[in-house]
Design a protein around this motif. Sequence first.
Motif, mmCIF file in Angstrom:
data_model
loop_
_atom_site.group_PDB
_atom_site.id
_atom_site.type_symbol
_atom_site.label_atom_id
_atom_site.label_comp_id
_atom_site.label_asym_id
_atom_site.label_seq_id
_atom_site.Cartn_x
_atom_site.Cartn_y
_atom_site.Cartn_z
ATOM 1 N N VAL A 10 0.789 -1.122 -0.223
ATOM 2 C CA VAL A 10 0.193 0.070 0.031
ATOM 3 C C VAL A 10 0.895 1.251 0.112
ATOM 4 O O VAL A 10 2.377 1.336 0.769
ATOM 5 N N PRO A 11 0.548 2.548 -0.444
ATOM 6 C CA PRO A 11 0.830 3.620 -0.268
ATOM 7 C C PRO A 11 1.793 3.562 1.374
ATOM 8 O O PRO A 11 0.739 3.811 2.072
ATOM 9 N N PHE A 15 6.858 7.860 2.831
ATOM 10 C CA PHE A 15 8.030 7.694 1.444
ATOM 11 C C PHE A 15 6.536 8.097 0.345
ATOM 12 O O PHE A 15 5.925 6.857 -0.049
ATOM 13 N N PRO A 16 6.290 9.697 0.989
ATOM 14 C CA PRO A 16 5.788 9.655 -0.789
ATOM 15 C C PRO A 16 5.506 8.800 -2.260
ATOM 16 O O PRO A 16 7.563 9.606 -2.286
ATOM 17 N N ARG A 36 12.107 -3.673 7.454
ATOM 18 C CA ARG A 36 11.692 -2.189 6.953
ATOM 19 C C ARG A 36 11.914 -2.090 5.252
ATOM 20 O O ARG A 36 13.389 -1.781 5.007
ATOM 21 N N MET A 37 10.843 -2.876 4.369
ATOM 22 C CA MET A 37 11.609 -2.574 2.889
ATOM 23 C C MET A 37 10.098 -1.434 2.234
ATOM 24 O O MET A 37 8.793 -1.542 2.625
ATOM 25 N N ILE A 38 10.606 -1.417 1.000
ATOM 26 C CA ILE A 38 9.605 -0.438 -0.048
ATOM 27 C C ILE A 38 9.397 0.073 -0.589
ATOM 28 O O ILE A 38 10.929 -0.917 -1.257
ATOM 29 N N LEU A 51 15.990 -1.192 0.793
ATOM 30 C CA LEU A 51 15.836 -1.527 2.640
ATOM 31 C C LEU A 51 16.423 -0.618 3.769
ATOM 32 O O LEU A 51 17.013 0.189 3.357
ATOM 33 N N VAL A 52 14.828 -0.018 4.052
ATOM 34 C CA VAL A 52 15.328 1.357 4.930
ATOM 35 C C VAL A 52 16.261 2.269 5.709
ATOM 36 O O VAL A 52 16.995 2.191 5.756
ATOM 37 N N ASP A 53 15.932 0.374 6.570
ATOM 38 C CA ASP A 53 17.522 0.676 8.089
ATOM 39 C C ASP A 53 18.516 -0.072 7.918
ATOM 40 O O ASP A 53 18.220 -1.373 8.565
#
Length: 153
Positions: A10-11, A15-16, A36-38, A51-53
Motif C-alpha cells: 500500500v502507499p 515516503f511519498p 522494513r522495505m519499500i 531496505l530502509v534501516d
Amino acid sequence: MSQDGAFIHVPDPEFPGWHTWQLNEGSRFNSQGLGRMIVRREGGRAARLRLVDVGAKHSNVLDAVHGGVTLALIDVGMFAAMYTVIGEDAVGAVTLELTNQFIGAGRVGEPLDVIAEIMKETRRLVFVRGTVEQGDHLVASFMGTLRKPSAPR
C-alpha cells in the motif's frame, strides 16, 4: 494495490511515491532478517526496492553489510519487481537461479537499494537483472530467473 494475501503493498505514508513491501506475517525471514522495505516502479520495466534501516544486525565483522543480507535483499527485490512491474503475484513463485557479483562493500547506516529490471517474461519464467546501490555507490550486480506460481491443484 493490495493488503490481502501474504503481502502488504500500500502507499507508504512516510515516503511519498513509495509502497510498502512487507509480509502480513511478521515472524517470517523478510521481516525478521531484513526489516522494513519499500518499493516503487522505476521506468517501464524496473522497480527499486529499498531496505530502509540498515543497522548493526545487517553487518559483518568488518562493519560492512553482510554479503548474505545483500543476496537476500536481491532475492526479495526480484519478487518485488515481478509484482510491481508485471503484476504477477509473488506468492508461490520461486527463485530458480541467481548470479551475483559483489563490487563494493555496503555501508551500515544508509538505505540499501535493489534496482531490478524485468528483461523478459514468458508463460512460466521471469528473467531479471539489476544492481544493488547506496546513493552513487555500487554494491553488487546480479541476474536471476524466477518461476511463476503454479496453478492451484
